[in-house]
Design a protein around this motif. Structure first.
Motif, PDB file in Angstrom:
ATOM      1  N   VAL A  19       0.837  -1.202   0.000  1.00  0.00           N
ATOM      2  CA  VAL A  19       0.000   0.000   0.000  1.00  0.00           C
ATOM      3  C   VAL A  19       0.869   1.248   0.000  1.00  0.00           C
ATOM      4  CG1 VAL A  19      -1.749   1.289   1.286  1.00  0.00           C
ATOM      5  CG2 VAL A  19      -1.890  -1.211   1.142  1.00  0.00           C
ATOM      6  N   ALA A  20       1.954   1.227   0.775  1.00  0.00           N
ATOM      7  CA  ALA A  20       2.853   2.381   0.869  1.00  0.00           C
ATOM      8  C   ALA A  20       3.666   2.541  -0.416  1.00  0.00           C
ATOM      9  CB  ALA A  20       3.794   2.208   2.064  1.00  0.00           C
ATOM     10  N   GLY A  21       3.963   3.781  -0.788  1.00  0.00           N
ATOM     11  CA  GLY A  21       4.826   4.034  -1.932  1.00  0.00           C
ATOM     12  C   GLY A  21       6.252   3.607  -1.652  1.00  0.00           C
ATOM     13  N   ALA A  22       7.009   3.317  -2.723  1.00  0.00           N
ATOM     14  CA  ALA A  22       8.353   2.778  -2.519  1.00  0.00           C
ATOM     15  C   ALA A  22       9.326   3.308  -3.560  1.00  0.00           C
ATOM     16  CB  ALA A  22       8.325   1.250  -2.573  1.00  0.00           C
ATOM     17  N   THR A  23      10.599   3.349  -3.152  1.00  0.00           N
ATOM     18  CA  THR A  23      11.699   3.658  -4.056  1.00  0.00           C
ATOM     19  C   THR A  23      12.752   2.570  -3.910  1.00  0.00           C
ATOM     20  OG1 THR A  23      12.838   5.025  -2.402  1.00  0.00           O
ATOM     21  CG2 THR A  23      11.321   6.156  -3.925  1.00  0.00           C
ATOM     22  N   LEU A  24      13.625   2.473  -4.910  1.00  0.00           N
ATOM     23  CA  LEU A  24      14.635   1.425  -4.933  1.00  0.00           C
ATOM     24  C   LEU A  24      15.999   2.051  -5.193  1.00  0.00           C
ATOM     25  CD1 LEU A  24      14.851  -1.733  -4.831  1.00  0.00           C
ATOM     26  CD2 LEU A  24      14.863  -1.662  -7.330  1.00  0.00           C
ATOM     27  N   ALA A  25      16.936   1.810  -4.290  1.00  0.00           N
ATOM     28  CA  ALA A  25      18.324   2.232  -4.472  1.00  0.00           C
ATOM     29  C   ALA A  25      19.143   1.000  -4.849  1.00  0.00           C
ATOM     30  CB  ALA A  25      18.863   2.873  -3.200  1.00  0.00           C
ATOM     31  N   ALA A  36       6.938   1.694  -9.640  1.00  0.00           N
ATOM     32  CA  ALA A  36       5.591   1.992 -10.135  1.00  0.00           C
ATOM     33  C   ALA A  36       4.521   1.334  -9.274  1.00  0.00           C
ATOM     34  CB  ALA A  36       5.460   1.536 -11.588  1.00  0.00           C
ATOM     35  N   ALA A  37       4.746   0.098  -8.858  1.00  0.00           N
ATOM     36  CA  ALA A  37       3.833  -0.627  -7.967  1.00  0.00           C
ATOM     37  C   ALA A  37       4.599  -1.800  -7.390  1.00  0.00           C
ATOM     38  CB  ALA A  37       2.601  -1.113  -8.732  1.00  0.00           C
ATOM     39  N   HIS A  38       4.219  -2.202  -6.191  1.00  0.00           N
ATOM     40  CA  HIS A  38       4.849  -3.378  -5.612  1.00  0.00           C
ATOM     41  C   HIS A  38       3.866  -4.074  -4.684  1.00  0.00           C
ATOM     42  CE1 HIS A  38       5.406  -0.865  -2.023  1.00  0.00           C
ATOM     43  NE2 HIS A  38       5.708  -1.959  -1.356  1.00  0.00           N
ATOM     44  N   MET A  50       8.652  -2.338 -12.781  1.00  0.00           N
ATOM     45  CA  MET A  50       9.603  -1.339 -13.259  1.00  0.00           C
ATOM     46  C   MET A  50       9.543  -1.243 -14.779  1.00  0.00           C
ATOM     47  SD  MET A  50      10.981  -0.240 -10.453  1.00  0.00           S
ATOM     48  CE  MET A  50      12.348   0.734 -11.104  1.00  0.00           C
ATOM     49  N   PRO A  51       9.804  -0.052 -15.340  1.00  0.00           N
ATOM     50  CA  PRO A  51       9.803   0.087 -16.803  1.00  0.00           C
ATOM     51  C   PRO A  51      10.891  -0.781 -17.435  1.00  0.00           C
ATOM     52  CG  PRO A  51       9.741   2.237 -15.725  1.00  0.00           C
ATOM     53  CD  PRO A  51      10.029   1.237 -14.652  1.00  0.00           C
ATOM     54  N   THR A  52      10.545  -1.460 -18.511  1.00  0.00           N
ATOM     55  CA  THR A  52      11.518  -2.293 -19.214  1.00  0.00           C
ATOM     56  C   THR A  52      12.683  -1.464 -19.738  1.00  0.00           C
ATOM     57  OG1 THR A  52       9.765  -3.841 -19.825  1.00  0.00           O
ATOM     58  CG2 THR A  52      11.780  -3.926 -21.126  1.00  0.00           C
ATOM     59  N   ALA A  53      12.414  -0.202 -20.070  1.00  0.00           N
ATOM     60  CA  ALA A  53      13.463   0.658 -20.631  1.00  0.00           C
ATOM     61  C   ALA A  53      14.343   1.299 -19.567  1.00  0.00           C
ATOM     62  CB  ALA A  53      12.825   1.749 -21.487  1.00  0.00           C
ATOM     63  N   ARG A 111      -3.751  -7.340  -8.405  1.00  0.00           N
ATOM     64  CA  ARG A 111      -4.819  -7.505  -7.409  1.00  0.00           C
ATOM     65  C   ARG A 111      -4.849  -6.335  -6.428  1.00  0.00           C
ATOM     66  NH1 ARG A 111      -3.104 -13.530  -6.759  1.00  0.00           N
ATOM     67  NH2 ARG A 111      -4.385 -14.562  -8.335  1.00  0.00           N
ATOM     68  N   LEU A 112      -3.668  -5.798  -6.115  1.00  0.00           N
ATOM     69  CA  LEU A 112      -3.598  -4.651  -5.208  1.00  0.00           C
ATOM     70  C   LEU A 112      -3.547  -3.337  -5.970  1.00  0.00           C
ATOM     71  CD1 LEU A 112      -3.416  -3.852  -2.209  1.00  0.00           C
ATOM     72  CD2 LEU A 112      -0.928  -3.946  -2.417  1.00  0.00           C
ATOM     73  N   HIS A 113      -2.969  -3.373  -7.171  1.00  0.00           N
ATOM     74  CA  HIS A 113      -2.816  -2.160  -7.991  1.00  0.00           C
ATOM     75  C   HIS A 113      -3.375  -2.428  -9.388  1.00  0.00           C
ATOM     76  CE1 HIS A 113      -0.135  -0.502  -4.904  1.00  0.00           C
ATOM     77  NE2 HIS A 113       0.461  -1.673  -4.885  1.00  0.00           N
ATOM     78  N   PRO A 114      -4.701  -2.404  -9.554  1.00  0.00           N
ATOM     79  CA  PRO A 114      -5.291  -2.718 -10.863  1.00  0.00           C
ATOM     80  C   PRO A 114      -4.832  -1.721 -11.933  1.00  0.00           C
ATOM     81  CG  PRO A 114      -6.959  -2.725  -9.135  1.00  0.00           C
ATOM     82  CD  PRO A 114      -5.720  -2.132  -8.532  1.00  0.00           C
ATOM     83  N   ARG A 115      -4.342  -2.244 -13.042  1.00  0.00           N
ATOM     84  CA  ARG A 115      -3.943  -1.414 -14.177  1.00  0.00           C
ATOM     85  C   ARG A 115      -3.928  -2.294 -15.410  1.00  0.00           C
ATOM     86  NH1 ARG A 115       1.445   1.308 -12.360  1.00  0.00           N
ATOM     87  NH2 ARG A 115       1.568   1.805 -14.568  1.00  0.00           N
ATOM     88  N   SER A 116      -4.536  -1.785 -16.485  1.00  0.00           N
ATOM     89  CA  SER A 116      -4.727  -2.588 -17.692  1.00  0.00           C
ATOM     90  C   SER A 116      -3.415  -2.940 -18.385  1.00  0.00           C
ATOM     91  CB  SER A 116      -5.645  -1.843 -18.670  1.00  0.00           C
ATOM     92  OG  SER A 116      -5.079  -0.577 -19.011  1.00  0.00           O
ATOM     93  N   ASP A 117      -2.383  -2.087 -18.250  1.00  0.00           N
ATOM     94  CA  ASP A 117      -1.143  -2.357 -18.972  1.00  0.00           C
ATOM     95  C   ASP A 117      -0.388  -3.563 -18.417  1.00  0.00           C
ATOM     96  OD1 ASP A 117      -0.595  -1.013 -16.652  1.00  0.00           O
ATOM     97  OD2 ASP A 117       0.573   0.595 -17.570  1.00  0.00           O
ATOM     98  N   LEU A 118      -0.798  -4.086 -17.254  1.00  0.00           N
ATOM     99  CA  LEU A 118      -0.162  -5.296 -16.747  1.00  0.00           C
ATOM    100  C   LEU A 118      -0.557  -6.526 -17.553  1.00  0.00           C
ATOM    101  CD1 LEU A 118      -0.331  -4.928 -12.853  1.00  0.00           C
ATOM    102  CD2 LEU A 118       1.552  -4.421 -14.384  1.00  0.00           C
TER     103      LEU A 118
END
Length: 258
Positions: A19-25, A36-38, A50-53, A111-118
């Motif tokens: 639910v919480a936003g996240a960053t990755l180092a 983008a979602a986790h 993560m973006p493929t590019a 299931r937690l972050h519905p988005r059609s591009d998945l």
């Protein structure tokens, strides 16, 4: 703070739930990357969209895994000057989810972050997909929240479970804050008596152990904003039990105010 409450490992699993936003180092990359979602599963392993590019995905095409830290920041569901409730850092190694498991992982994220591009993940060859799913093998975790700052071993993190209400908690807190302000003030008065000036009392957290409120004195003076917890008599396990627990507290303060 009350001695009742979740363990450090449970708190880490709750914040890392998704639910919480996240960053990755990532070691070797200059900047933290926005995830983008986790989501985390039963084992607590984070799946990251993560973006493929991205530079990270390109780097993983050269190296099978890279040292990385996922930072998830838990925010209050209601607007406040200071919304941070806690932060968890998951340290380990990031890698791509194998191709034959990638679509299943994308469905878990959706299931937690519905988005059609998945829907494209696993349906096309990897180079043509906009998104890639990564996973993080957790070696250690750190949590910093209202209960304190603690380090958690990987085995304890994996064995713990998130709070059972983590997915619905934001909506429940927003409801309490919008529709039960008088009862929240009543809880404050039951604990501290009549205080002048009267602080603004907002709902900021709810878990199986109790309710947490933020008390903000008027700008004209008084202490800095502070949080207070109101424990349930026993930890609750389901939504009817949760509603019964806080309604019982509210009924008590209504009765004392009558």
């Amino acid at each position: 703070m009350s001695s009742k409450g979740p363990s450090a490992a449970e708190r880490a699993r709750t914040i890392a739930y998704g639910v919480a936003g996240a960053t990755l180092a990532v070691l070797g990359l200059d900047e933290e990357l926005t995830v983008a979602a986790h989501v985390t599963g039963e084992d607590g392993v984070p799946l990251l969209l993560m973006p493929t590019a991205s530079d990270l995905v390109r780097a993983l095409r050269r190296e099978p895994d890279l040292p990385a830290t996922l930072r998830a920041t838990d925010l209050t569901p209601v607007p406040l000057a200071d919304r941070v409730r806690g932060t968890v850092w998951l340290h380990g190694w990031v890698s791509e989810v194998p191709l034959d498991r990638r679509r299943e992982a994308a469905i878990r994220i959706s299931r937690l972050h519905p988005r059609s591009d998945l829907l494209d993940i696993g349906a096309r060859i990897p180079a043509e997909q906009e998104w890639t799913v990564l996973c993080l093998d957790v070696a250690e975790a750190d949590v910093d929240d209202v209960w304190g700052d603690e380090t958690i071993e990987a085995e304890d993190y994996a064995a713990a479970r998130p709070d059972p209400f983590v997915a619905v908690e934001p909506g429940m807190v927003a409801h309490l804050d919008s529709h039960h302000r008088p009862e929240l003030v009543g809880l404050f008065r039951a604990r501290f008596g009549q205080v002048s000036p009267q602080p603004i009392v907002r709902a900021v957290g709810l878990d199986r152990f109790g309710l947490r409120v933020r008390c903000t004195p008027p700008p004209s003076g008084g202490p800095a904003p502070f949080d207070v917890r109101f424990d349930f008599p026993e930890p609750v396990t389901d939504l009817p039990g949760m509603r019964c627990a806080y309604r019982t507290m509210f009924s008590y303060v209504r009765g004392t105010a009558a």
